[in-house]
Design an enzyme around this catalytic site. Sequence first.
Site, PDB file in Angstrom:
ATOM      1  N   VAL A   1       0.844  -1.202   0.000  1.00 28.65           N
ATOM      2  CA  VAL A   1       0.000   0.000   0.000  1.00 28.65           C
ATOM      3  C   VAL A   1       0.876   1.248   0.000  1.00 28.65           C
ATOM      4  CG1 VAL A   1      -1.760   1.288   1.265  1.00 28.65           C
ATOM      5  CG2 VAL A   1      -1.790  -1.211   1.279  1.00 28.65           C
ATOM      6  N   CYS A   2       0.504   2.210  -0.810  1.00 27.83           N
ATOM      7  CA  CYS A   2       1.294   3.434  -0.930  1.00 27.83           C
ATOM      8  C   CYS A   2       0.415   4.647  -0.658  1.00 27.83           C
ATOM      9  CB  CYS A   2       1.884   3.493  -2.348  1.00 27.83           C
ATOM     10  SG  CYS A   2       2.840   4.964  -2.686  1.00 27.83           S
ATOM     11  N   ILE A   3       0.330   5.056   0.602  1.00 27.88           N
ATOM     12  CA  ILE A   3      -0.407   6.282   0.913  1.00 27.88           C
ATOM     13  C   ILE A   3       0.414   7.147   1.863  1.00 27.88           C
ATOM     14  CG2 ILE A   3      -2.753   5.446   0.527  1.00 27.88           C
ATOM     15  CD1 ILE A   3      -2.965   4.995   3.530  1.00 27.88           C
TER      16      ILE A   3
END
Lengths: 452, 166
Positions: free
Chosen positions: B89-91
């Site tokens: 996940v890339c946030i």
Amino acid sequence: MNNNSISLETFEDVADSTDWLSTPLSGLAAVEAALRCQVCKDFYKTPMLTSCNHTFCSICIRRALSNDGKCPLCRASEQEMKLRSNWSMEEVVVAFTKTRSDVLLFAKTSQDTIAEPGKRKLGDTEDDDSASQRSGKRLRSSTRLSKSRSIEMTSEMARLEADVPHQDSTDFEPDDGLVACPICLQRMKPLQVDRHLDTSCPGEPQPERTPSKPSSRSTSIPNAFSSSSSPKKPPARTFERLPAVNYSMLKEPQLRKKLQEQGISAAGSRQMLEKRHKEWTTIWNANCDSQYPRRKGELLHDLDVWERTVGSRAPTNSRTISLGAQIKDKDFDGAAWAAKHDSSFKDLIANARRNKVLMGRKSSEDEKKGVDRTHGSSKDKGDEPTPQPDSEMIASLDHSEEPQEQVDSVTQATGIIDLTGEIASSNASAGELSDREDGAVDLDASSRTTTI
Amino acid sequence: MAQSTAHRRLLQEYKMLTNNPPDGITAGPVSEDDMLHWEALIQGPEGTPFEGGVFAAELKFPKDYPLAPPKMTFLGEVFHPNVYQSGLVCISILHPPGDDPNHYEHASERWSPIQSVEKILISVMSMLAEPNDESPANVEAAKMWRENRPEYERKVRESVRHMLGL
Ligand SMILES: [Zn+2]
Ligand SMILES: [Zn+2]
Ligand SMILES: [Zn+2]
């Protein structure tokens, strides 16, 4: 030191503001939350105020500032030397934690007696059962905890390690511009302290100065200094804060020398030396902030814990990183957690299925067209994820080294409930990668995600 | 014996999440042997194509947590602009401030030691509902989300049904 007598904290021992939520006094959850540090989530320990008027434990804010120089809450720039003690907060924490277990017990028992006469078991049994079960558990653990406290925690040091604030900080530091000598507690102008320590300090707390001090204090403080009985020079320098170091200006031999001067290990890579020196500075300076400073041996113990969990002797394999073997304690109710989550997984899945079937009926029409393209194969595990045009592009990114097995469809209906099994198998791949898993790489890995 | 700051803090968070779990979120350590490895389940947010799905993920915490954020990886396929094909996940909340060469993220949204597992999972839930296509981790998903929303939603709904074995 009595580290050995302090058992590892376990799940059931962890007190949290949410403990109030299941009682009639749920409003105290917010009160308690306000007495807890937002970094460690524990009660404030030696609370310090920042220039932006936020409060954190001394060690928490010092560690955060030496990491990035910003307030963790508002991200205003801040320097360690600007921190000021927040003694009022400390007093509130002391008063609250002193009465906490009694009030919690009272809240829970009053709830039980209210619930008792009704005894309506049907209908809402689920809630009643779990609530009383939980409260029962907690009562047990809190009695056990307080019993062990009274036996083991006789010294000031034990108090600090266990985060049970002292009852007696109330008569501290009247606002007279004077400070207390860290050894004898005599009050004097700040400028006088050094000279006093060198010449006239009697070397132990003076009873007439601290009429209400309990025995724990007067026994522990002298213990903290082996030279306590002799009025000769106490280690005055012990209480000087260490200045921040600009590591980039320091050559490696100089850095090693600094570590040696502090009496701590100078072994390891340059990066490890810096990390160790930073952590030592943090531990040391936080101790200087404390009203009950501990002796150096105890600080060295803290550094040793750091060394074994974060520093050079930290396990490289994440399986053992947290020294979790140490919480083998029966109190961590692994079975209950598994059972609880197994049922909540099942609930989630069951709900999801039900809802989806209903929804699916409505919308299946317009989706039929594309089914072949996306999930033409409904073969099970082992399927590659749907091939995607940009897969080459993705593969060229650093993240392609993520173990691909994880993409395997755990979330398939059948796989989801034995989730733990799936994860256990993915550990194998994590293990293979373990040589990359030192702290630095972790940081690199997380920063990599931003560069995309 | 040695108990790291990370370990204590994660125990505290686990207790909090157990006493007062947010809607649609379940999380905890995989085993008592390793507090630095958690698993989580997130319900797909209502009113989105992910609705009805339950998404499993793992969280790996660094030794110096909470100074540095954990890494979160979905354990099944999640077709989403901000999720790599590996599931990573890339946030912004998972990125420490200070290393954002593109300056597209507000520092206030990024990792800080006061963030928590709970806040991460809530952010991920809202990420499912509202992708950020300025920083796509899955270029194909981002493109489809931008240019062919119905197809994107259809693909997501299909994978949710597939996941549930329907
Ligand atoms: Zn703290
Ligand atoms: Zn602030
Ligand atoms: Zn003195």
